[in-house]
Design a protein around this motif. Structure first.
Motif, PDB file in Angstrom:
ATOM      1  N   GLU A  18       0.831  -1.208   0.000  1.00 41.46           N
ATOM      2  CA  GLU A  18       0.000   0.000   0.000  1.00 41.46           C
ATOM      3  C   GLU A  18       0.866   1.258   0.000  1.00 41.46           C
ATOM      4  O   GLU A  18       0.546   2.240  -0.669  1.00 41.46           O
ATOM      5  CB  GLU A  18      -0.892   0.043   1.255  1.00 41.46           C
ATOM      6  N   THR A  52      -2.723   7.943   8.289  1.00 35.70           N
ATOM      7  CA  THR A  52      -3.205   7.657   6.943  1.00 35.70           C
ATOM      8  C   THR A  52      -4.423   8.507   6.600  1.00 35.70           C
ATOM      9  O   THR A  52      -5.159   8.956   7.482  1.00 35.70           O
ATOM     10  CB  THR A  52      -3.591   6.176   6.794  1.00 35.70           C
ATOM     11  N   ARG A  54      -7.599   7.761   4.065  1.00 36.40           N
ATOM     12  CA  ARG A  54      -8.212   6.728   3.229  1.00 36.40           C
ATOM     13  C   ARG A  54      -9.537   7.231   2.663  1.00 36.40           C
ATOM     14  O   ARG A  54     -10.278   7.942   3.330  1.00 36.40           O
ATOM     15  CB  ARG A  54      -8.448   5.445   4.026  1.00 36.40           C
ATOM     16  N   GLY A  57     -11.600   3.120   1.896  1.00 34.41           N
ATOM     17  CA  GLY A  57     -10.648   2.075   2.260  1.00 34.41           C
ATOM     18  C   GLY A  57      -9.312   2.149   1.543  1.00 34.41           C
ATOM     19  O   GLY A  57      -8.343   1.547   1.977  1.00 34.41           O
ATOM     20  N   LEU A  58      -9.256   2.876   0.435  1.00 32.63           N
ATOM     21  CA  LEU A  58      -8.022   2.993  -0.335  1.00 32.63           C
ATOM     22  C   LEU A  58      -7.099   4.030   0.302  1.00 32.63           C
ATOM     23  O   LEU A  58      -7.534   5.143   0.611  1.00 32.63           O
ATOM     24  CB  LEU A  58      -8.329   3.412  -1.780  1.00 32.63           C
ATOM     25  N   LEU A  59      -5.839   3.672   0.486  1.00 35.89           N
ATOM     26  CA  LEU A  59      -4.858   4.610   1.015  1.00 35.89           C
ATOM     27  C   LEU A  59      -4.594   5.681  -0.041  1.00 35.89           C
ATOM     28  O   LEU A  59      -4.065   5.386  -1.117  1.00 35.89           O
ATOM     29  CB  LEU A  59      -3.560   3.872   1.367  1.00 35.89           C
TER      30      LEU A  59
END
Length: 140
Positions: A18, A52, A54, A57-59
């Protein structure tokens, strides 16, 4: 339609794949060892403050730091997906990083292209930074 809100969080671990992915989607991959998976893995393992950003859910953003939480926090990697830049995500990551190490001074080295960005968001330039890449350059 899925919620596209940016969610900021302190995470205890960082998945190296990721991390590489978001580095590549930002401009930071040019200055990071993304083709050296073992080094990236160790970078992820040895950071002790990971914040983070997001989206679904995607970084999409990362602030990877090394800190003692009371005196200094070195924000080593600040990366935001290029398609989402100029939306305040970088400032959000810096703010969240600072919240987790409030008494500590937050320090970072700017990428050449971002050197004018940090003063605009309220960070102060420091003229007394020094770097050493190769031990043989050190004169005794």
């Amino acid at each position: 339609m899925a919620d596209s809100k940016i969610i900021y969080a302190k995470e205890s671990t960082l998945n190296p794949d990721e991390f590489i992915d978001v580095l590549r989607r930002s401009t930071l991959a040019e200055r990071r060892p993304v083709d050296d998976p073992e080094r990236i893995k160790l970078m992820c393992q040895n950071a002790n403050l990971i914040v983070t950003a997001r989206q679904n859910g995607l970084l999409v953003g990362i602030a990877r730091s090394i800190t003692d939480f009371v005196y200094c926090t070195y924000l080593s990697d600040l990366a935001v997906d290029a398609s989402l830049q100029k939306q305040g995500i970088g400032v959000g990551l810096i703010k969240e990083t600072k919240k987790h190490s409030m008494p500590a001074k937050l320090i970072l080295l700017s990428a050449p292209a971002a050197v004018n960005y940090y003063p605009k968001i309220g960070m102060k330039r420091h003229e007394h930074c020094f770097m050493l890449d190769d031990i043989t350059d050190l004169e005794t």
